[in-house]
Scaffold this motif. Sequence first.
Motif, PDB file in Angstrom:
ATOM      1  N   GLY A  94      24.253  -8.758  18.651  1.00 18.66           N
ATOM      2  CA  GLY A  94      23.734  -9.906  17.912  1.00 18.66           C
ATOM      3  C   GLY A  94      22.959 -10.899  18.754  1.00 18.66           C
ATOM      4  O   GLY A  94      22.009 -11.515  18.275  1.00 18.66           O
ATOM      5  N   ASN A  95      23.330 -11.049  20.007  1.00 17.42           N
ATOM      6  CA  ASN A  95      22.687 -12.093  20.807  1.00 17.42           C
ATOM      7  C   ASN A  95      22.065 -11.605  22.116  1.00 17.42           C
ATOM      8  O   ASN A  95      21.403 -12.376  22.790  1.00 17.42           O
ATOM      9  CB  ASN A  95      23.682 -13.226  21.102  1.00 17.42           C
ATOM     10  CG  ASN A  95      24.956 -12.737  21.771  1.00 17.42           C
ATOM     11  OD1 ASN A  95      25.105 -11.557  22.015  1.00 17.42           O
ATOM     12  ND2 ASN A  95      25.856 -13.653  22.059  1.00 17.42           N
ATOM     13  N   ASP A  96      22.274 -10.351  22.499  1.00 17.44           N
ATOM     14  CA  ASP A  96      21.704  -9.848  23.748  1.00 17.44           C
ATOM     15  C   ASP A  96      21.398  -8.352  23.599  1.00 17.44           C
ATOM     16  O   ASP A  96      22.137  -7.491  24.086  1.00 17.44           O
ATOM     17  CB  ASP A  96      22.681 -10.092  24.905  1.00 17.44           C
ATOM     18  CG  ASP A  96      22.050  -9.889  26.267  1.00 17.44           C
ATOM     19  OD1 ASP A  96      20.943  -9.308  26.340  1.00 17.44           O
ATOM     20  OD2 ASP A  96      22.664 -10.305  27.266  1.00 17.44           O
ATOM     21  N   LYS A  97      20.275  -8.064  22.938  1.00 19.84           N
ATOM     22  CA  LYS A  97      19.919  -6.673  22.644  1.00 19.84           C
ATOM     23  C   LYS A  97      19.748  -5.805  23.893  1.00 19.84           C
ATOM     24  O   LYS A  97      20.223  -4.674  23.913  1.00 19.84           O
ATOM     25  CB  LYS A  97      18.676  -6.612  21.767  1.00 19.84           C
ATOM     26  CG  LYS A  97      18.940  -7.069  20.351  1.00 19.84           C
ATOM     27  CD  LYS A  97      17.718  -6.944  19.486  1.00 19.84           C
ATOM     28  CE  LYS A  97      18.054  -7.447  18.084  1.00 19.84           C
ATOM     29  NZ  LYS A  97      16.905  -7.308  17.193  1.00 19.84           N
ATOM     30  N   PRO A  98      19.107  -6.297  24.965  1.00 14.28           N
ATOM     31  CA  PRO A  98      18.987  -5.455  26.168  1.00 14.28           C
ATOM     32  C   PRO A  98      20.358  -5.083  26.753  1.00 14.28           C
ATOM     33  O   PRO A  98      20.567  -3.952  27.190  1.00 14.28           O
ATOM     34  CB  PRO A  98      18.171  -6.304  27.138  1.00 14.28           C
ATOM     35  CG  PRO A  98      17.410  -7.251  26.269  1.00 14.28           C
ATOM     36  CD  PRO A  98      18.313  -7.527  25.107  1.00 14.28           C
ATOM     37  N   LYS A  99      21.272  -6.031  26.759  1.00 21.28           N
ATOM     38  CA  LYS A  99      22.608  -5.748  27.283  1.00 21.28           C
ATOM     39  C   LYS A  99      23.335  -4.751  26.378  1.00 21.28           C
ATOM     40  O   LYS A  99      23.995  -3.828  26.861  1.00 21.28           O
ATOM     41  CB  LYS A  99      23.407  -7.040  27.407  1.00 21.28           C
ATOM     42  CG  LYS A  99      24.644  -6.919  28.238  1.00 21.28           C
ATOM     43  CD  LYS A  99      25.244  -8.282  28.509  1.00 21.28           C
ATOM     44  CE  LYS A  99      26.311  -8.200  29.563  1.00 21.28           C
ATOM     45  NZ  LYS A  99      26.841  -9.505  29.932  1.00 21.28           N
ATOM     46  N   ALA A 100      23.210  -4.933  25.080  1.00 26.94           N
ATOM     47  CA  ALA A 100      23.825  -4.002  24.136  1.00 26.94           C
ATOM     48  C   ALA A 100      23.269  -2.596  24.340  1.00 26.94           C
ATOM     49  O   ALA A 100      24.015  -1.618  24.348  1.00 26.94           O
ATOM     50  CB  ALA A 100      23.590  -4.470  22.698  1.00 26.94           C
ATOM     51  N   MET A 101      21.957  -2.507  24.534  1.00 33.09           N
ATOM     52  CA  MET A 101      21.310  -1.210  24.764  1.00 33.09           C
ATOM     53  C   MET A 101      21.875  -0.550  26.019  1.00 33.09           C
ATOM     54  O   MET A 101      22.128   0.656  26.036  1.00 33.09           O
ATOM     55  CB  MET A 101      19.800  -1.414  24.899  1.00 33.09           C
ATOM     56  CG  MET A 101      19.024  -0.132  25.023  1.00 33.09           C
ATOM     57  SD  MET A 101      18.940   0.795  23.480  1.00 33.09           S
ATOM     58  CE  MET A 101      17.700  -0.142  22.631  1.00 33.09           C
ATOM     59  N   LEU A 102      22.100  -1.342  27.051  1.00 33.88           N
ATOM     60  CA  LEU A 102      22.669  -0.823  28.297  1.00 33.88           C
ATOM     61  C   LEU A 102      24.073  -0.264  28.062  1.00 33.88           C
ATOM     62  O   LEU A 102      24.404   0.831  28.529  1.00 33.88           O
ATOM     63  CB  LEU A 102      22.694  -1.925  29.353  1.00 33.88           C
ATOM     64  CG  LEU A 102      23.162  -1.557  30.751  1.00 33.88           C
ATOM     65  CD1 LEU A 102      22.290  -0.472  31.362  1.00 33.88           C
ATOM     66  CD2 LEU A 102      23.137  -2.800  31.636  1.00 33.88           C
ATOM     67  N   TYR A 103      24.900  -1.002  27.328  1.00 35.63           N
ATOM     68  CA  TYR A 103      26.252  -0.526  27.020  1.00 35.63           C
ATOM     69  C   TYR A 103      26.211   0.760  26.197  1.00 35.63           C
ATOM     70  O   TYR A 103      26.957   1.705  26.468  1.00 35.63           O
ATOM     71  CB  TYR A 103      27.058  -1.590  26.273  1.00 35.63           C
ATOM     72  CG  TYR A 103      27.503  -2.745  27.120  1.00 35.63           C
ATOM     73  CD1 TYR A 103      28.242  -2.556  28.283  1.00 35.63           C
ATOM     74  CD2 TYR A 103      27.182  -4.050  26.757  1.00 35.63           C
ATOM     75  CE1 TYR A 103      28.657  -3.625  29.056  1.00 35.63           C
ATOM     76  CE2 TYR A 103      27.599  -5.126  27.535  1.00 35.63           C
ATOM     77  CZ  TYR A 103      28.331  -4.908  28.682  1.00 35.63           C
ATOM     78  OH  TYR A 103      28.742  -5.966  29.449  1.00 35.63           O
ATOM     79  N   PHE A 104      25.337   0.806  25.198  1.00 38.29           N
ATOM     80  CA  PHE A 104      25.245   1.996  24.356  1.00 38.29           C
ATOM     81  C   PHE A 104      24.765   3.210  25.159  1.00 38.29           C
ATOM     82  O   PHE A 104      25.318   4.312  25.032  1.00 38.29           O
ATOM     83  CB  PHE A 104      24.294   1.761  23.176  1.00 38.29           C
ATOM     84  CG  PHE A 104      24.794   0.762  22.163  1.00 38.29           C
ATOM     85  CD1 PHE A 104      26.141   0.638  21.867  1.00 38.29           C
ATOM     86  CD2 PHE A 104      23.893  -0.046  21.484  1.00 38.29           C
ATOM     87  CE1 PHE A 104      26.597  -0.279  20.931  1.00 38.29           C
ATOM     88  CE2 PHE A 104      24.335  -0.963  20.540  1.00 38.29           C
ATOM     89  CZ  PHE A 104      25.683  -1.083  20.263  1.00 38.29           C
TER      90      PHE A 104
END
Length: 140
Positions: A94-104
Motif C-alpha cells: 500500500g505504501n512502498d511498492k518497490p519494497k513490496a516488489m522486492l519481498y515478493f
Amino acid sequence: MEQRDIIKDQIEQLGKVLGKMLSDFLKLKSIGKGSEGIIVSNEQLKSELDLSIHDLITLSKPALKKYLEDRRLASGHFETLAKYLKEIGEDAAGNDKPKAMLYFTKSIELLDLEDEITEVLSYDRLQLKLEIEALIEGLS
C-alpha cells in the motif's frame, strides 16, 4: 548415529521457531498490527535463528541458499520464509511498492530454492508462486 539425531532435532526445532514466528505475525496482522508484527518477527528471526531480513532480501539466489544452509535451514523452512516475505510484501504494497516488489520477488526465489532442494514440484508451492505473481502484476 547420535550426532545425526541431534542435527535432526535442531532442524525440527528451527521449523517450530519459524512456524511460531509466522503464526504470531499473522495473528498481529489480522488485528491490524502488521507493522508491529514485522518488527517482532524480524527480531525473533535475528535472535533465535541468526537470520536478517535485510540479508534475505539483498543476497543473490546462490548466496541466499548458502546463507540459509549455513544456518541449518532445510526443506520446508525456505517455504515458511517465503510465506512470511509474501505477507510482509502484502503489508508494504500500500505504501512502498518497490519494497513490496522486492519481498515478493525474494519469496519466489525461496520457493524456487525449495523446489531445487527437494527435487519435487509441489502443487502448494506452485499455487503460492501464482498468488505472488498475481500480487506482482497488481503492483505494476
